[in-house]
Design a protein around this motif. Structure first.
Motif, PDB file in Angstrom:
ATOM      1  N   GLN A 168       0.830  -1.206   0.000  1.00 24.75           N
ATOM      2  CA  GLN A 168       0.000   0.000   0.000  1.00 24.75           C
ATOM      3  C   GLN A 168       0.869   1.262   0.000  1.00 24.75           C
ATOM      4  OE1 GLN A 168      -3.229  -0.080   2.895  1.00 24.75           O
ATOM      5  NE2 GLN A 168      -3.338  -2.310   2.759  1.00 24.75           N
ATOM      6  N   LEU A 169       1.895   1.214  -0.826  1.00 33.32           N
ATOM      7  CA  LEU A 169       2.830   2.331  -0.975  1.00 33.32           C
ATOM      8  C   LEU A 169       3.399   2.765   0.382  1.00 33.32           C
ATOM      9  CD1 LEU A 169       4.147   3.858  -3.243  1.00 33.32           C
ATOM     10  CD2 LEU A 169       2.317   5.546  -3.151  1.00 33.32           C
ATOM     11  N   ASN A 170       3.889   1.771   1.107  1.00 33.25           N
ATOM     12  CA  ASN A 170       4.572   1.955   2.392  1.00 33.25           C
ATOM     13  C   ASN A 170       3.642   2.350   3.536  1.00 33.25           C
ATOM     14  OD1 ASN A 170       7.415   1.651   1.318  1.00 33.25           O
ATOM     15  ND2 ASN A 170       6.828   3.495   0.194  1.00 33.25           N
ATOM     16  N   GLY A 219      10.798  12.850  -1.716  1.00 31.34           N
ATOM     17  CA  GLY A 219       9.862  13.101  -0.627  1.00 31.34           C
ATOM     18  C   GLY A 219       9.590  11.869   0.214  1.00 31.34           C
ATOM     19  N   ASN A 220       8.370  11.760   0.695  1.00 30.49           N
ATOM     20  CA  ASN A 220       7.977  10.682   1.599  1.00 30.49           C
ATOM     21  C   ASN A 220       7.103   9.646   0.888  1.00 30.49           C
ATOM     22  OD1 ASN A 220       9.177  12.154   3.803  1.00 30.49           O
ATOM     23  ND2 ASN A 220       7.323  13.415   3.853  1.00 30.49           N
ATOM     24  N   GLU A 221       7.198   8.409   1.358  1.00 34.25           N
ATOM     25  CA  GLU A 221       6.297   7.329   0.954  1.00 34.25           C
ATOM     26  C   GLU A 221       6.365   7.031  -0.547  1.00 34.25           C
ATOM     27  OE1 GLU A 221       2.380   8.140   2.788  1.00 34.25           O
ATOM     28  OE2 GLU A 221       3.506   9.503   4.083  1.00 34.25           O
ATOM     29  N   GLU A 279       2.573  12.028  -6.154  1.00 38.79           N
ATOM     30  CA  GLU A 279       1.720  10.946  -6.639  1.00 38.79           C
ATOM     31  C   GLU A 279       1.934  10.653  -8.131  1.00 38.79           C
ATOM     32  OE1 GLU A 279      -2.347  11.018  -5.356  1.00 38.79           O
ATOM     33  OE2 GLU A 279      -1.851  11.940  -3.439  1.00 38.79           O
ATOM     34  N   GLY A 280       3.122  10.966  -8.633  1.00 44.10           N
ATOM     35  CA  GLY A 280       3.436  10.642 -10.016  1.00 44.10           C
ATOM     36  C   GLY A 280       3.683   9.155 -10.196  1.00 44.10           C
ATOM     37  N   LYS A 296       4.815  10.173  -2.382  1.00 38.61           N
ATOM     38  CA  LYS A 296       3.972   9.082  -2.894  1.00 38.61           C
ATOM     39  C   LYS A 296       4.125   8.872  -4.399  1.00 38.61           C
ATOM     40  CE  LYS A 296       0.544   9.554   0.790  1.00 38.61           C
ATOM     41  NZ  LYS A 296      -0.879   9.737   1.144  1.00 38.61           N
ATOM     42  N   CYS A 297       5.333   9.065  -4.892  1.00 36.30           N
ATOM     43  CA  CYS A 297       5.604   8.752  -6.295  1.00 36.30           C
ATOM     44  C   CYS A 297       5.982   7.281  -6.443  1.00 36.30           C
ATOM     45  CB  CYS A 297       6.744   9.615  -6.827  1.00 36.30           C
ATOM     46  SG  CYS A 297       6.235  11.254  -7.382  1.00 36.30           S
ATOM     47  N   VAL A 298       5.641   6.712  -7.584  1.00 38.48           N
ATOM     48  CA  VAL A 298       6.085   5.374  -7.964  1.00 38.48           C
ATOM     49  C   VAL A 298       6.927   5.517  -9.224  1.00 38.48           C
ATOM     50  CG1 VAL A 298       5.393   3.088  -8.762  1.00 38.48           C
ATOM     51  CG2 VAL A 298       4.107   4.206  -6.921  1.00 38.48           C
TER      52      VAL A 298
END
Length: 221
Positions: A75-77, A164-166, A200-201, A184-186
């Motif tokens: 769940q994205l860390n 950043g984070n996560e 969130e990219g 929250k990038c992947v």
């Protein structure tokens, strides 16, 4: 003096953490802990498994034992982040594992980090808490990695990069110098990132397609 540690988890990551802490640290793993509903047996890796709740602090007081949250990037860390925060709320200090076979030229590393063999952290880098660096990564000088991240193997983070984070960064990804990666990038396996990535990219590299000729038809191999 040997320090004692309890590992949260009872899966592959927890088994690996047990191995690394046992054979390459000054910690002694004394037990495992998971949420009560996820207990599948009384022992794991030959050690007892205890519920992760207030009862843990009675058996393993926080002034005598540390915890390590051994979870992946599910769940994205977010799952690892949640358990990290819950462990803090129970009053525990969280240990980090840093391989003796890694090249570490910085002291700025947070708690509950899992830094495996063959990582290179150049001078003036910083690694936020609860971050995993799987084996064989290069983290360039003056780069900053935030909290609750997972960086897979053979990633190149060039100099002056801010992450950043996560985030999740996949195998063999390359980040050019002096770019920023938002929360929250992947960044998928094999991606070459040449510019800033907003929060969130999602970045994916194209996969290699199977050739129309079968391998049995090759004459020179």
């Amino acid at each position: 003096m040997i320090k004692k540690i309890v590992i949260f988890g009872a899966g592959d990551i927890a088994q690996l953490a047990h191995y690394y802490f046992t054979y390459d640290s000054d910690y002694e793993v004394v037990a495992f802990t998971v949420d009560r509903n996820f207990i599948k047996g009384s022992d794991f890796c030959g050690l007892p498994v205890h519920p992760f709740d207030e009862s843990l602090t009675k058996k393993f007081p926080s002034d005598e034992f540390k915890l390590f949250i051994a979870l992946s990037y599910s769940q994205l860390n977010q799952v690892r982040k949640q358990k990290y925060c819950e462990a803090k709320a129970l009053g525990y200090e969280l240990a980090s594992y840093i391989s003796s076979k890694a090249t570490i030229l910085t002291d700025n590393i947070g708690d509950n980090c899992f830094i495996l063999e063959d990582n290179t952290l150049q001078p003036f880098t910083s690694i936020g808490p609860n971050t995993t660096l799987w084996s064989g990564n290069h983290i360039g000088h003056h780069s900053s990695i935030g909290a609750h991240n997972f960086i897979a193997s053979h990633v190149v983070v060039s100099g002056g990069v801010t992450i950043g984070n996560e985030c999740f960064i996949g195998v063999n990804a390359t980040l050019r110098d002096h770019i920023c990666v938002g929360d929250k990038c992947v960044i998928g396996a094999g991606v070459i990132l040449m510019a800033d990535a907003g929060a969130e990219g999602l970045y994916k590299a194209s996969s290699t397609k199977r050739a129309s000729v079968p391998s049995s038809k090759l004459k020179n191999i």
